[in-house]
Design a protein around this motif. Structure first.
Motif, short mmCIF file in Angstrom:
data_model
loop_
_atom_site.label_atom_id
_atom_site.label_comp_id
_atom_site.label_asym_id
_atom_site.label_seq_id
_atom_site.Cartn_x
_atom_site.Cartn_y
_atom_site.Cartn_z
N ILE A 69 1.27 -1.76 0.81
CA ILE A 69 0.02 0.06 0.20
C ILE A 69 1.05 0.97 0.11
N ASN A 70 1.68 1.37 0.74
CA ASN A 70 2.24 2.66 0.87
C ASN A 70 4.02 2.70 0.27
N MET A 71 4.18 3.23 -0.98
CA MET A 71 5.38 3.33 -1.70
C MET A 71 5.14 5.40 -1.68
N PRO A 72 6.46 5.34 -2.45
CA PRO A 72 6.23 6.49 -2.91
C PRO A 72 6.33 6.23 -4.65
N VAL A 73 5.38 6.97 -5.44
CA VAL A 73 5.74 8.02 -6.66
C VAL A 73 4.00 7.40 -6.99
N MET A 74 3.59 6.02 -6.91
CA MET A 74 2.29 6.31 -6.65
C MET A 74 1.97 4.67 -5.73
N ASP A 75 0.75 4.91 -4.61
CA ASP A 75 0.85 4.31 -3.98
C ASP A 75 -0.43 2.87 -4.42
N GLY A 76 -0.15 2.06 -3.40
CA GLY A 76 -1.02 1.10 -3.77
C GLY A 76 -2.71 1.40 -3.81
N TRP A 77 -3.83 1.94 -3.48
CA TRP A 77 -4.51 2.11 -3.60
C TRP A 77 -4.58 2.90 -4.87
N GLU A 78 -3.67 3.86 -5.66
CA GLU A 78 -3.32 5.07 -6.55
C GLU A 78 -3.29 3.75 -8.16
N PHE A 79 -2.48 2.78 -7.85
CA PHE A 79 -2.06 1.66 -8.85
C PHE A 79 -3.77 0.79 -8.94
N ILE A 80 -4.16 0.59 -8.06
CA ILE A 80 -5.49 -0.14 -8.04
C ILE A 80 -6.59 0.64 -8.95
N GLU A 81 -6.73 1.85 -8.16
CA GLU A 81 -6.99 3.26 -9.06
C GLU A 81 -7.01 3.31 -11.05
N ALA A 82 -5.14 3.00 -11.35
CA ALA A 82 -5.07 3.62 -12.52
C ALA A 82 -5.30 1.86 -13.06
N TYR A 83 -5.00 0.23 -12.03
CA TYR A 83 -5.28 -0.41 -13.09
C TYR A 83 -6.62 -0.91 -13.88
N GLN A 84 -7.14 -0.04 -13.01
CA GLN A 84 -9.22 -0.63 -12.84
C GLN A 84 -9.92 0.55 -14.33
N LYS A 85 -8.41 1.53 -14.90
CA LYS A 85 -9.25 2.01 -15.77
C LYS A 85 -8.55 1.54 -17.05
N LEU A 86 -7.35 0.10 -16.88
CA LEU A 86 -7.13 -0.41 -17.48
C LEU A 86 -7.61 -0.43 -18.84
N ASP A 87 -7.17 -1.12 -20.15
CA ASP A 87 -7.39 -1.60 -20.83
C ASP A 87 -8.13 -3.46 -20.80
N GLU A 88 -8.49 -4.18 -21.41
CA GLU A 88 -9.33 -5.49 -20.69
C GLU A 88 -8.24 -6.60 -20.93
N LYS A 89 -7.50 -6.19 -22.37
CA LYS A 89 -6.53 -7.22 -22.45
C LYS A 89 -5.14 -6.65 -22.21
N GLN A 90 -5.03 -6.12 -21.35
CA GLN A 90 -3.35 -5.49 -20.45
C GLN A 90 -3.56 -6.19 -19.59
N LYS A 91 -4.90 -6.47 -18.87
CA LYS A 91 -5.15 -7.06 -16.94
C LYS A 91 -4.77 -8.10 -17.15
N GLY A 92 -5.82 -8.75 -18.25
CA GLY A 92 -6.10 -10.63 -18.18
C GLY A 92 -6.85 -10.51 -16.26
N GLU A 93 -6.65 -12.28 -16.18
CA GLU A 93 -7.30 -12.41 -15.30
C GLU A 93 -6.53 -12.39 -14.03
N VAL A 94 -6.35 -11.32 -13.10
CA VAL A 94 -5.58 -11.38 -11.71
C VAL A 94 -5.60 -11.39 -11.01
N ILE A 95 -5.43 -11.72 -9.99
CA ILE A 95 -6.04 -12.09 -8.35
C ILE A 95 -4.99 -10.89 -7.93
N ILE A 96 -5.41 -9.84 -7.47
CA ILE A 96 -4.82 -8.70 -6.72
C ILE A 96 -4.49 -8.60 -5.41
#
Length: 143
Positions: A69-96
């Motif tokens: 969760i706690n990281m510089p530049v882009m934290d875990g929450w910001e990553f999740i928000e950005a990840y959810q906006k990715l195109d489906e072909k970039q995500k795949g079936e992933v467990i986070i």
């Protein structure tokens, strides 16, 4: 035993990444472990951009992401928000799975509001925690 195609570790603590990587290697559940130091690097890795730029158009699509969760530049929450906006072909079936040393119960509660987050565990990753993740999310890989 079937193996997970790849695992992405997102954590700014190199010692934590080292321990997690050693546990995963010892468990022999994957042949590919990628480590990045923040959410921005993870997004670049998943989208083949920045230092991870590739021309082949094939996205890595790890099956498991262990996210601090706690990281510089882009934290875990910001990553999740950005990840959810990715195109489906970039995500795949992933467990986070969010891994954190935070004792704040609000973090665990907040994680439940993100559909992309499958689970929440305390860090540092242990053999027991890794076994539990595999059993819960990848049971067919134990056969």
């Amino acid at each position: 035993m079937k193996k997970i195609n790849s695992i992405l570790l997102i954590d700014d603590d190199m010692a934590t990444n080292f321990v997690s990587k050693m546990l995963i290697k010892k468990a022999e559940i994957t042949d590919h472990i990628e480590t990045v130091l923040n959410g921005q690097q993870a997004i670049e890795y998943l989208t083949n951009t920045g230092i991870y730029h590739k021309e082949d158009g094939i996205f890595p699509k790890p099956m498991l992401i262990l996210l601090d969760i706690n990281m510089p530049v882009m934290d875990g929450w910001e990553f999740i928000e950005a990840y959810q906006k990715l195109d489906e072909k970039q995500k795949g079936e992933v467990i986070i799975i969010m891994l954190t040393s935070s004792l704040n119960p609000d973090d665990k509660e907040r994680a439940t509001h993100f559909p992309a987050v499958s689970g929440f565990r305390n860090k540092i990753l242990t053999k027991h925690a890794l076994d539990s993740i595999i059993l819960e999310y990848f049971p067919s890989y134990l056969e």
